[in-house]
Design an enzyme around this catalytic site. Structure first.
Site, PDB file in Angstrom:
ATOM      1  N   ASP A 191       0.881  -1.095   0.046  1.00 23.58           N
ATOM      2  CA  ASP A 191       0.097   0.005   0.036  1.00 23.58           C
ATOM      3  C   ASP A 191       0.857   1.304   0.125  1.00 23.58           C
ATOM      4  OD1 ASP A 191      -1.884  -1.704   0.095  1.00 23.58           O
ATOM      5  OD2 ASP A 191      -2.439  -1.580   2.451  1.00 23.58           O
ATOM      6  N   LYS A 228      -4.247   2.618  -2.305  1.00 22.19           N
ATOM      7  CA  LYS A 228      -5.840   3.025  -2.423  1.00 22.19           C
ATOM      8  C   LYS A 228      -5.723   4.413  -1.995  1.00 22.19           C
ATOM      9  CE  LYS A 228      -7.791  -1.438  -1.435  1.00 22.19           C
ATOM     10  NZ  LYS A 228      -8.872  -2.106  -0.569  1.00 22.19           N
ATOM     11  N   MET A 276      -8.779   7.065   8.939  1.00 23.62           N
ATOM     12  CA  MET A 276      -9.632   7.292   7.666  1.00 23.62           C
ATOM     13  C   MET A 276     -10.729   8.056   7.903  1.00 23.62           C
ATOM     14  SD  MET A 276      -9.173   3.259   6.532  1.00 23.62           S
ATOM     15  CE  MET A 276      -9.634   2.590   8.215  1.00 23.62           C
TER      16      MET A 276
END
Length: 251
Positions: free
Chosen positions: A35, A57, A172
């Site tokens: 990631d 992402k 997040m």
């Protein structure tokens, strides 16, 4: 001959906080699915001869979907490769490591979990914000900010969270920060409750934005806050002093 999959947590972004086991496993990897959260310093140390697959992402843009990532992990391991699935923080804390573990096990492939230091703990600590303190908080709640708190049936109990006298840590949560602050206040959390947003973990370009539940959405907008970031809500934020040096170095 089947290979092996390693689910590796890289920690909060500083190479020095990558565990020794994580370092050893990465150095011997034949395939690395990574990631963006590990950060450039750690990603620069991936073995030159390994196949490197970017699974990052970024907001709504995904280089690979979760089922594609899991299929690649299984495929490479079935070809006899040592496969490292490299994630930021700890894979089992909002990292979808549990889903990947299930998939790999279902394929009959050996798997090892290599824990990482979670950004939920290390990032606030690095700027002098303790999540617990005898004067301020005796409990911590860690939650994902991906969920829109205004939807009809939220998975989180916002009334309970608003009543909590402990520290709330949100991962997040940048995109929904304004909505989260509003729903906490509407459910009884004092509007003057302190909030800190620590961007980019322990990377060299880390920054901190502070405010209250009432002001933090505007504060974040004015500061140009972008993910990745750790959000801390509670009285422990009062202990943050921007004039003091970081407690945990970048590297």
């Amino acid at each position: 001959m089947k290979g092996k999959v390693y689910l590796v947590g890289s920690g909060p972004g500083a190479e020095g906080l990558l565990t020794q086991r994580g370092r050893d496993v990465i150095d011997r990897a034949e395939v690395v699915l990574f990631d963006q959260l590990p950060g450039e310093d750690i990603l620069a140390t991936l073995p030159a001869g390994a196949e490197k697959i970017d699974c990052g992402k970024f907001g709504g843009k995904h280089n690979l979907e979760q089922d594609e990532i899991e299929a690649l992990m299984v495929d490479r391991a079935q070809k006899g490769k040592r496969v490292v699935r490299l994630k930021g923080g700890d894979p089992f804390l909002f990292g979808r490591g549990g889903e990947e573990l299930e998939t790999v096990r279902a394929a009959g492939i050996e798997v090892e979990m290599v824990p990482g230091i979670s950004s939920a703990l290390a990032v606030p600590a690095s700027v002098g914000i303790p999540l617990t303190h005898r004067k301020y908080a005796s409990q911590v709640t860690i939650l994902t900010g991906n969920e829109d708190p205004t939807k009809a049936e939220p998975a989180l109990d916002w009334q309970l969270l608003a009543k909590s006298r402990g520290t709330i840590v949100i991962l997040m949560g940048v995109a929904n920060l304004g909505k989260i602050a509003d729903v906490l206040v509407k459910n009884g959390k004092p509007a003057g409750t302190r909030v800190a947003i620590i961007e980019r973990g322990l990377r060299r370009d880390r920054s901190v934005t502070t405010g209250t539940l009432e002001t933090i959405a505007d504060d974040a907008k004015n500061a140009g806050v972008k993910p990745p970031a750790v959000i801390v809500i509670g009285d422990v934020v009062n202990l943050y002093d921007p004039k003091e040096p970081d407690l945990v170095p970048y590297a």
